[in-house]
Design a protein around this motif. Structure first.
Motif, PDB file in Angstrom:
ATOM      1  N   GLU A  21       0.843  -1.186   0.000  1.00 14.97           N
ATOM      2  CA  GLU A  21       0.000   0.000   0.000  1.00 14.97           C
ATOM      3  C   GLU A  21       0.882   1.240   0.000  1.00 14.97           C
ATOM      4  OE1 GLU A  21      -3.593   2.027   2.667  1.00 14.97           O
ATOM      5  OE2 GLU A  21      -2.763   0.060   3.183  1.00 14.97           O
ATOM      6  N   HIS A  22       0.685   2.125  -0.949  1.00 14.76           N
ATOM      7  CA  HIS A  22       1.486   3.347  -1.084  1.00 14.76           C
ATOM      8  C   HIS A  22       0.551   4.536  -1.115  1.00 14.76           C
ATOM      9  CE1 HIS A  22       4.638   6.116  -2.283  1.00 14.76           C
ATOM     10  NE2 HIS A  22       3.865   6.511  -3.325  1.00 14.76           N
ATOM     11  N   VAL A  23       0.830   5.540  -0.270  1.00 15.98           N
ATOM     12  CA  VAL A  23       0.001   6.736  -0.153  1.00 15.98           C
ATOM     13  C   VAL A  23       0.789   7.931  -0.678  1.00 15.98           C
ATOM     14  CG1 VAL A  23      -1.301   8.227   1.399  1.00 15.98           C
ATOM     15  CG2 VAL A  23      -1.203   5.768   1.840  1.00 15.98           C
ATOM     16  N   GLU A  24       0.207   8.680  -1.585  1.00 16.67           N
ATOM     17  CA  GLU A  24       0.843   9.876  -2.145  1.00 16.67           C
ATOM     18  C   GLU A  24      -0.101  11.041  -1.962  1.00 16.67           C
ATOM     19  OE1 GLU A  24       2.580  11.571  -6.384  1.00 16.67           O
ATOM     20  OE2 GLU A  24       2.082   9.456  -6.167  1.00 16.67           O
ATOM     21  N   GLU A  25       0.370  12.133  -1.332  1.00 14.35           N
ATOM     22  CA  GLU A  25      -0.440  13.301  -1.038  1.00 14.35           C
ATOM     23  C   GLU A  25      -0.085  14.434  -1.980  1.00 14.35           C
ATOM     24  OE1 GLU A  25       0.062  14.313   3.012  1.00 14.35           O
ATOM     25  OE2 GLU A  25      -0.911  12.488   3.796  1.00 14.35           O
ATOM     26  N   THR A  26      -1.077  15.148  -2.459  1.00 11.39           N
ATOM     27  CA  THR A  26      -0.890  16.272  -3.382  1.00 11.39           C
ATOM     28  C   THR A  26      -1.718  17.445  -2.889  1.00 11.39           C
ATOM     29  OG1 THR A  26      -0.619  14.736  -5.234  1.00 11.39           O
ATOM     30  CG2 THR A  26      -1.120  17.040  -5.771  1.00 11.39           C
ATOM     31  N   ILE A  27      -1.096  18.627  -2.774  1.00 13.89           N
ATOM     32  CA  ILE A  27      -1.803  19.840  -2.331  1.00 13.89           C
ATOM     33  C   ILE A  27      -2.491  20.455  -3.545  1.00 13.89           C
ATOM     34  CG2 ILE A  27      -1.562  22.139  -1.317  1.00 13.89           C
ATOM     35  CD1 ILE A  27       0.904  21.107   0.174  1.00 13.89           C
ATOM     36  N   LEU A  28      -3.807  20.520  -3.480  1.00  9.47           N
ATOM     37  CA  LEU A  28      -4.578  21.077  -4.592  1.00  9.47           C
ATOM     38  C   LEU A  28      -4.702  22.591  -4.497  1.00  9.47           C
ATOM     39  CD1 LEU A  28      -7.447  18.410  -4.719  1.00  9.47           C
ATOM     40  CD2 LEU A  28      -5.351  18.488  -6.075  1.00  9.47           C
TER      41      LEU A  28
END
Length: 685
Positions: free
Chosen positions: A671-678
């Motif tokens: 499981e890999h989580v990637e966060e992006t600021i919109l």
């Protein structure tokens, strides 16, 4: 004039001059007439319309002269016009005497009307001396072509008739019943061990309204627009067709020899038929449909007599002649009995009971007479009462007369019973008095006991048990069960067992109790919500409760219970209209035979228990076999799918670029989580 056969031909010479409508002479000038084209008349013969299928011939008319011709012609035209519009009607006359020839010709618009006229008016009795004989005109050639020398017809092939009692030869002594639901009519075995294969026959649209068994169950009656049909035998063939348009009620005589059909709007409202031959024995008209009660006729136990009490008269007919029996004035007409209201035949002898109300300060009366001698067997005067109800015991041993008493101010008071003991000398009468209202009464079949439901209005009634004992019989009260919610009583056909409960629209409707009257013990309590009908099977081993769509539109279906109150079958049937057990004829066993069977009852019970055990084992084995077959089918399908899966391994690997992914255990899930600021917003402090 010339006579040709039965026809008179008249030749008339045409004049050379004619007169027009104004009376002017018109000279015939052949010079002004154009010559027709030459036609070979030998080649072109005239053609006639020879279709006479819409014409009928009626013989048997009165021979009358000119003075009565118009009256007869109008009467006959009125009769034949009831079938349909008449195109032409000719009633020939004798040219020498001007008298009618006793027959006529009628032409209708189509062959169907002609056929209806034959079916309706053939054998119609115009009066005592004249009976119509109506045939199709097309049948005359067939009659005229009968050869002068007798030719023996070919011997028909013998076709054995089916056994109408074949269902009684069942090795397991099962009973049958018929159900009607939606447009389907089905006859089924009452099989508690194999309910899935219990259907005997199933036919859609078999009857237009409802069905009815004959007295002994030999025939199943179906209703149709033009009449009724009888069916029976192992193949359920049509055994009889009885034409009575608009028929809606049927009654069979006790021995199944005769059948009565009723059609309220027909010219012949009531028709008595002989069942085997299909012959119409007699018809009756003038019946008030509004005031009629069914069955209209009361039959003697041996089919020798039938009758009815109507308007101060007692009508009794004999089936040997279908005429009135000879009365006390040595005439074949009704017996004059002032005020007679109702009558009932003994189930075992030709004894008729009837009652009369109080009239002109004269007491009412219950009278028993022998038929046809009309010798009085017993009579009893009655006082201060409103109505009587006659209840015969099934063997004719007793007659119970239920009497609704009145007070001196002619208000309803209470109910009494007077019990006539016909097997005792001088027919003694026992009294059974109640101080409250009686709502139900029932004799034990082939027994000396009876049950009465009685109590105060708007309160739970009591159920009392009585028995007539000794010689001469004396009434003895066996016991009473208080405050029972009971409106109806249902004895087992074999006696001893009683089902009592409530039928109707109340909150307690559908609650029943099984009772063993020998010990006054309650065997079981059952419930069937909104039940409308209850019926024991002829053996007394099972009882059916059903919910009919004619009364309730919901929860239609039926339950079958054992005599101990155990539910053995429950079926929900959409739009169930009828559930009716098939009757059986009386047993041929005598009293000594029955006593012998009862003595060896334990031996027979052991054999039957063993047979039931084998049937239960066979049923369980059949269930196990069906379950094993289902399991095997599943495993075979699973093996087939696994083989297909293995055979396609190379194709799957090629689609996955050489990777073997058949075994999910060879893969590791990460499981890999990637966060992006919109978006980002600054809020001042």
């Amino acid at each position: 004039r010339r006579v040709h056969g039965d026809c008179l031909l008249e030749f008339v010479r045409m004049p050379d001059k004619y007169e027009d409508e104004e009376g002017l002479d018109i000279d015939y000038d052949s010079d002004n007439v154009s010559e027709p084209d030459e036609v070979d008349f030998k080649q072109q013969k005239p053609t006639l319309n020879g279709d006479l299928s819409n014409c009928v011939v009626c013989d048997g008319l009165p021979v009358v002269g000119e003075d009565k011709f118009e009256k007869l012609n109008g009467l006959v035209r009125k009769l034949f016009s009831k079938v349909g519009d008449i195109v032409t009607m000719e009633m020939p006359k004798d040219p020498n005497t001007s008298m009618t020839c006793g027959f006529l010709f009628v032409e209708y618009a189509n062959p169907n009307l002609a056929a209806t006229a034959v079916a309706t008016l053939d054998n119609y009795k115009l009066d005592k001396q004249h009976t119509f004989k109506v045939t199709l005109f097309t049948d005359l050639n067939r009659y005229l072509n009968v050869p002068d020398t007798y030719q023996q017809p070919p011997k028909p092939k013998y076709i054995p008739k089916e056994n109408l009692k074949s269902w009684m030869l069942d090795s397991r002594a099962r009973n049958q019943y018929v159900i009607r639901h939606q447009n389907l009519t089905e006859v089924l075995w009452n099989d508690t061990h194999n309910t899935e294969n219990s259907t005997v026959v199933s036919r859609p649209g078999w009857s237009d309204s409802f069905v009815q068994w004959s007295t002994y169950g030999s025939y199943l009656t179906t209703f149709h627009a033009k009449g009724v049909k009888l069916w029976g035998g192992p193949s359920w063939l049509e055994l009889g067709r009885f034409e009575h348009p608009g028929v809606n009620l049927v009654q069979f005589s006790p021995c199944e020899k005769y059948m009565v059909t009723f059609a309220g709007n027909a010219a012949e409202q009531l028709i008595v038929w002989e069942v085997r031959s299909g012959k119409k024995m007699r018809h009756f008209s003038g019946v008030s449909v509004k005031d009629m009660t069914w069955p209209y006729f009361k039959w003697s136990h041996d089919d020798q007599f039938f009758g009815r009490a109507i308007e101060d008269s007692l009508y009794i007919y004999e089936t040997s002649t279908f005429k009135h029996i000879v009365n006390d004035q040595d005439k074949r007409q009704a017996f004059s009995i002032p005020g007679v209201r109702d009558c009932e035949w003994s189930p075992a002898s030709n004894v008729l009971a009837y009652w009369q109300p109080e009239q002109n300060n004269k007491p009412g009366r219950v009278t028993l007479v022998e038929v046809p001698s009309m010798k009085e067997v017993r009579q009893k005067n009655l006082f201060n009462f409103d109505k009587c109800y006659l209840h015969w015991q099934s063997q004719g041993k007793y007659l119970a007369v239920k009497i609704d008493r009145l007070t001196k101010t002619k208000k309803p008071s209470h109910t009494d019973f007077e019990l006539f003991c016909l097997q005792a000398k001088d027919v003694p009468v026992e009294m059974c008095e109640f101080t409250d209202h009686v709502s139900a009464f029932a004799w034990e079949p082939a027994g000396d006991r009876f049950v009465v439901v009685h109590g105060q209005q708007n309160s739970a009634p009591n159920v009392s048990f009585f028995e007539l004992k000794g010689k001469p019989p004396k009434l003895e009260k066996l016991g009473m069960k208080e405050k029972k919610n009971v409106t109806h009583l249902f004895w087992s056909p074999k006696g001893r067992l009683l089902l009592m409960g409530s039928l109707g629209k109340g909150s307690d409707s559908g609650s029943f109790e099984f009772w063993d009257v020998d010990g006054l013990d309650c065997l079981a309590k059952i419930d069937h919500f909104m039940v409308t009908d209850v019926a024991w099977d002829p053996s007394g081993r099972f009882v059916a409760t059903s919910v009919s769509n004619w009364t309730q539109q919901f929860e239609n279906g039926f339950n079958i219970w054992s005599f101990t109150g155990k539910l053995v079958r429950a079926e929900l049937k959409d739009k169930l209209f009828q559930f009716v057990w098939r009757p059986v004829p009386p047993s041929l066993l005598g009293e000594e035979d029955l006593k012998t069977i009862k003595k060896s009852q334990k031996q027979w019970a052991a054999e039957f228990d063993e047979e039931d055990r084998k049937l239960k084992t066979a049923e369980n084995s059949r269930y196990d076999e069906e379950r094993a077959a289902t399991t095997k089918a599943f495993l075979d399908l699973l093996a087939e799918r696994l083989a297909e899966f293995k055979a396609n391994t190379a194709k799957r690997r090629a689609l996955r670029e050489g990777l073997c992914s058949d075994d999910e255990g060879e893969f590791e899930e990460v499981e890999h989580v990637e966060e992006t600021i919109l978006s980002q917003t600054t809020v001042p402090l």
